[in-house]
Design an enzyme around this catalytic site. Structure first.
Site, PDB file in Angstrom:
ATOM      1  N   GLY A 378       0.818  -1.209   0.000  1.00 37.87           N
ATOM      2  CA  GLY A 378       0.000   0.000   0.000  1.00 37.87           C
ATOM      3  C   GLY A 378       0.848   1.254   0.000  1.00 37.87           C
ATOM      4  O   GLY A 378       2.077   1.212   0.126  1.00 37.87           O
ATOM      5  N   GLN A 379       0.147   2.385  -0.135  1.00 43.64           N
ATOM      6  CA  GLN A 379       0.788   3.696  -0.195  1.00 43.64           C
ATOM      7  C   GLN A 379       0.121   4.603   0.826  1.00 43.64           C
ATOM      8  O   GLN A 379      -1.105   4.686   0.868  1.00 43.64           O
ATOM      9  CB  GLN A 379       0.648   4.300  -1.591  1.00 43.64           C
ATOM     10  CG  GLN A 379       1.285   5.664  -1.760  1.00 43.64           C
ATOM     11  CD  GLN A 379       2.797   5.595  -1.905  1.00 43.64           C
ATOM     12  OE1 GLN A 379       3.319   4.659  -2.499  1.00 43.64           O
ATOM     13  NE2 GLN A 379       3.497   6.562  -1.347  1.00 43.64           N
ATOM     14  N   GLY A 380       0.917   5.265   1.666  1.00 47.41           N
ATOM     15  CA  GLY A 380       0.379   6.162   2.685  1.00 47.41           C
ATOM     16  C   GLY A 380       1.001   7.528   2.602  1.00 47.41           C
ATOM     17  O   GLY A 380       1.801   7.834   1.713  1.00 47.41           O
ATOM     18  N   GLY A 381       0.609   8.382   3.553  1.00 41.56           N
ATOM     19  CA  GLY A 381       1.113   9.744   3.563  1.00 41.56           C
ATOM     20  C   GLY A 381       2.568   9.839   3.952  1.00 41.56           C
ATOM     21  O   GLY A 381       3.221  10.842   3.706  1.00 41.56           O
ATOM     22  N   GLY A 383       4.890   7.152   3.327  1.00 41.22           N
ATOM     23  CA  GLY A 383       5.748   6.295   2.541  1.00 41.22           C
ATOM     24  C   GLY A 383       4.987   5.121   1.961  1.00 41.22           C
ATOM     25  O   GLY A 383       3.766   5.022   2.038  1.00 41.22           O
ATOM     26  N   LYS A 400       8.065  -0.436   5.775  1.00 40.12           N
ATOM     27  CA  LYS A 400       7.601   0.886   5.354  1.00 40.12           C
ATOM     28  C   LYS A 400       8.809   1.746   5.005  1.00 40.12           C
ATOM     29  O   LYS A 400       9.613   2.099   5.872  1.00 40.12           O
ATOM     30  CB  LYS A 400       6.770   1.562   6.451  1.00 40.12           C
ATOM     31  CG  LYS A 400       6.273   2.955   6.047  1.00 40.12           C
ATOM     32  CD  LYS A 400       5.169   3.471   6.943  1.00 40.12           C
ATOM     33  CE  LYS A 400       5.677   3.800   8.328  1.00 40.12           C
ATOM     34  NZ  LYS A 400       4.639   4.465   9.155  1.00 40.12           N
ATOM     35  N   ASP A 495      -3.537  10.138  16.127  1.00 39.01           N
ATOM     36  CA  ASP A 495      -4.045   9.797  14.791  1.00 39.01           C
ATOM     37  C   ASP A 495      -4.789   8.462  14.825  1.00 39.01           C
ATOM     38  O   ASP A 495      -4.567   7.599  13.967  1.00 39.01           O
ATOM     39  CB  ASP A 495      -2.888   9.752  13.792  1.00 39.01           C
ATOM     40  CG  ASP A 495      -3.363   9.962  12.359  1.00 39.01           C
ATOM     41  OD1 ASP A 495      -4.501  10.451  12.179  1.00 39.01           O
ATOM     42  OD2 ASP A 495      -2.606   9.649  11.430  1.00 39.01           O
TER      43      ASP A 495
END
Length: 691
Positions: A378-381, A383, A400, A495
């Site tokens: 997956g792709q996150g904010g 990395g 990550k 968060d």
């Protein structure tokens, strides 16, 4: 590819050419316009030529004393103390006609002004001395009309002609024509001098006729004006004109020299172009100007032109070979210094962390673990996450890779390692290792095969039973409570949201993604304002405005309450696509349904709700109270979730659930889990609310 040195030299020569030509053209513009003097029109006169000139013409065009003033219908010239109309010009005979503008020819009985003549007495061709500005101005006519005022009548046989229209009983005005000056001593004893004016020369062949003319005839001659000769010598150029011509000639020679030298490709040609351009110009000016003294004007003009050529070249050398390399060197040194500070800070922390924390891997190990980043999860904010395998044992992990542009200061990397590097709890994701080589950083977690919670609770099909959802909610609460109470330092996550809750192969929830987490002393209820951050839709009110309370562990409780409501509703709390606008904001809608049931009203929705669903909703509503002091702690939340539904009371209406705030889809349409509120934005909002 060609010769890079030749290309660089060509670019340099082109730059120098532009500099030099610009300076030459600028200097030429300062000196004046082109030397050509074209005929011009002025008033009713056409094709006017030197010695006449207009205001603003080059110095070599015409004579300064013969400068004309032009209007739409008249051409004027200034002679001695007065201004005259120029009525005609005869270039063959070298004279022009002028008329006194003060002589009113439209009057039935005009009288000239007293002593209004274009030159003094000694200018009548006798003396060579001239008034200032009229060195070459000489009249072609010496004849004058003289006017006198007498107290008694003069004999009729004299040269005096009576002017009846100007005379009275005791005042007799006479006019006579004199070939030279109107002499006062020639007047009768009882007469006084009144005025005089020049006459034209058309009666020169018949002087007697003019002397015997009447007042009306004399006025007619006066109205035609008089003639003036051209200058004696207008061919010799003035020193300023000669200076300008010499400078223009030398500038043209310098341009030719510049083009000739710059056409060559050798280093000597380049040196001549760069260093000898102004020297060549100075040599030329010195040779052409050897026949006169070096005046102040000459020196100033030459210095101006040489400066216009030399200064741009000096600035070019300064910027090209000194300032530009210096600026590049300073920039690179600053970037290196800043990078080394970041790297040194991270390295210092990691050396301490390595003694008590997770394993540190080399970047080559990360490549081997992820098999060259083959399997992307997956792709996150912060990395990209890849699947990997640790050897020996074939332990599956999630790696990550942190983005360098979003973590340039290393703060989030240090925060993540420091907060979960020593945590071992069943409901907190385990950090098994990390990598830090220069700006390449990675975090190695235990692998969660079932992914994040959001893809289950927001799916169209119900994935979990209510017992399982209650069990997952309890596990999340235990993980958050451990962060708040179970460590030496209090850890605030900031968060909490479905995307950051991971599920292992048995669907045991684990709190993950500690990029925003902060460490604080346990029991300290106050957190600095600089800690404000999070995701829109889950941020506690006090993180936006201090009027709702201080930032503390209750901020995570608020986020957890929003998470519980989304788990119970199986949808996002803010969904503007709902069929009914009243259901757009789920917390408000479910609160209304539960309070109606509690008040004894019939609510079909509340009747059909499962008991565990109601419990999750009620606990969630308690957690999202606007003021932090009205919310329970995470340990109290665990007790409620572990207990039954009996005795569970409804909280007061949260502020965001008020009737005036039901339609909040405009405020809560930013529900993407990747949307983070920056620290600067929140600080600005808080300061505005305080005001």
């Amino acid at each position: 590819m060609g010769n890079p040195g030749a290309f660089h030299r060509s670019i340099t020569l082109q730059s120098l050419t532009v500099f030099f030509l610009f300076a030459v053209l600028a200097a030429d513009h300062v000196q004046g316009r082109d030397d050509g003097c074209t005929p011009f029109s002025c008033g009713h006169l056409r094709d006017i030529q030197p010695p006449f000139r207009r205001r603003g013409d080059p110095l070599e065009c015409g004579v300064e004393a013969y400068e004309l003033g032009c209007t739409s219908s008249k051409a004027t010239i200034h002679i001695h103390t007065g201004t005259y109309y120029v009525t005609a010009i005869d270039y063959t005979a070298s004279y022009f006609w002028v008329m006194d503008p003060n002589f009113n020819t439209s009057s039935s009985c005009p009288l000239p002004l007293r002593n209004h003549i274009p030159y003094s007495r000694y200018m009548d061709g006798i003396d060579s001395v001239s008034p200032p500005g009229f060195r070459y101005l000489v009249t072609r006519s010496h004849r004058r009309a003289c006017f006198a005022n007498c107290s008694q009548a003069v004999a009729k046989n004299s040269a005096y002609k009576p002017v009846a229209c100007l005379s009275a009983n005791n005042s007799h005005v006479y006019v006579w024509v004199s070939d030279y000056e109107c002499m006062v001593e020639d007047l009768e004893p009882y007469c006084g001098y009144l005025a005089k004016i020049l006459l034209g020369n058309e009666y020169s062949t018949d002087s007697l006729q003019l002397h015997n003319a009447s007042y009306a005839d004399i006025i007619q001659v006066i109205s035609r004006g008089f003639t003036v000769k051209f200058p004696v010598d207008t061919t010799r150029p003035s020193p300023s004109v000669k200076l300008r011509k010499n400078i223009n000639l030398c500038l043209n020679n310098s341009i030719s020299y510049f083009k000739e030298q710059s056409s060559g490709a050798g280093i000597m040609n380049w040196a001549h172009v760069f260093f000898w351009s102004e020297v060549h110009f100075l040599e030329c000016v010195t040779q052409l100007s050897s026949d006169h003294y070096y005046t102040t004007q000459f020196v100033l003009v030459v210095v101006t032109i040489v400066s216009a050529i030399a200064i741009p070249k000096f600035l070019f050398v300064l910027c090209r070979f000194l300032l530009a390399p210096l600026a590049v060197w300073i920039f690179l040194a600053y970037k290196y210094w800043k990078t080394r500070i970041i790297i040194d800070a991270v390295e210092k922390f990691l050396r301490i962390q390595q003694l008590i924390g997770p394993t540190r891997y080399a970047y080559t190990d990360i490549i081997a673990i992820t098999r060259h980043f083959r399997d992307k999860l997956g792709q996150g904010g912060y990395g990209t996450v890849y699947k990997g395998v640790l050897l020996p044992g074939d332990v599956h992990v999630a790696v990550k890779m942190l983005e360098g542009n979003s973590n340039c200061n290393g703060e989030d990397f240090i925060s993540e390692v420091s907060t979960i590097g020593r945590i071992h709890h069943v409901n907190v994701v385990r950090l098994m290792g990390f990598c830090s080589e220069e700006l390449r950083r990675a975090l190695v977690y235990e692998y969660m095969p079932n992914g994040s919670l959001d893809k289950y609770i927001f799916s169209t099909e119900k994935s979990f039973s209510w017992d399982k959802l209650n069990e997952i909610a309890l596990g999340i609460a235990r993980g958050i409570n451990y962060l708040h109470q179970g460590c030496d330092m209090q850890i605030l996550h900031f968060d909490i949201k479905p995307h950051n809750i991971l599920l292992d192969n048995n669907f045991v929830p684990k709190v993950a993604d500690f990029g925003l987490a902060k460490l604080y002393p346990r029991g300290d209820s106050f957190v600095p304002l600089s800690a404000m951050r999070g995701t829109v839709g889950y941020i506690a009110p006090e993180m936006i405005s201090r009027s709702f309370g201080v930032i503390s562990s209750k901020s995570d409780v608020y986020s957890f309450g929003m998470l519980l409501l989304e788990m119970a509703g199986g949808r996002r709390n803010a969904d503007p696509n709902m069929g009914s606008s009243s259901q757009a904001y789920y917390p408000s809608w479910v609160y209304d349904q539960l309070t109606r049931e509690e008040a004894g009203e019939i609510s079909p929705v509340a009747v059909d709700m499962h008991e565990l669903e109601k419990k999750l909703c009620v606990v969630g509503l308690w957690c999202i109270q606007m003021r932090s002091r009205d919310r329970p702690t995470m340990s109290e939340v665990i007790e409620i979730l572990e207990a039954g539904v009996d005795g569970l009371q409804m909280p007061s209406r949260p502020f965001f659930c008020d009737e005036g705030h039901i339609h909040v889809e405009d405020s809560y349409h930013f529900t993407s889990e990747l949307t983070a509120v920056s620290e600067e934005e929140l600080s600005a909002v808080s300061e505005e609310d305080d005001v």
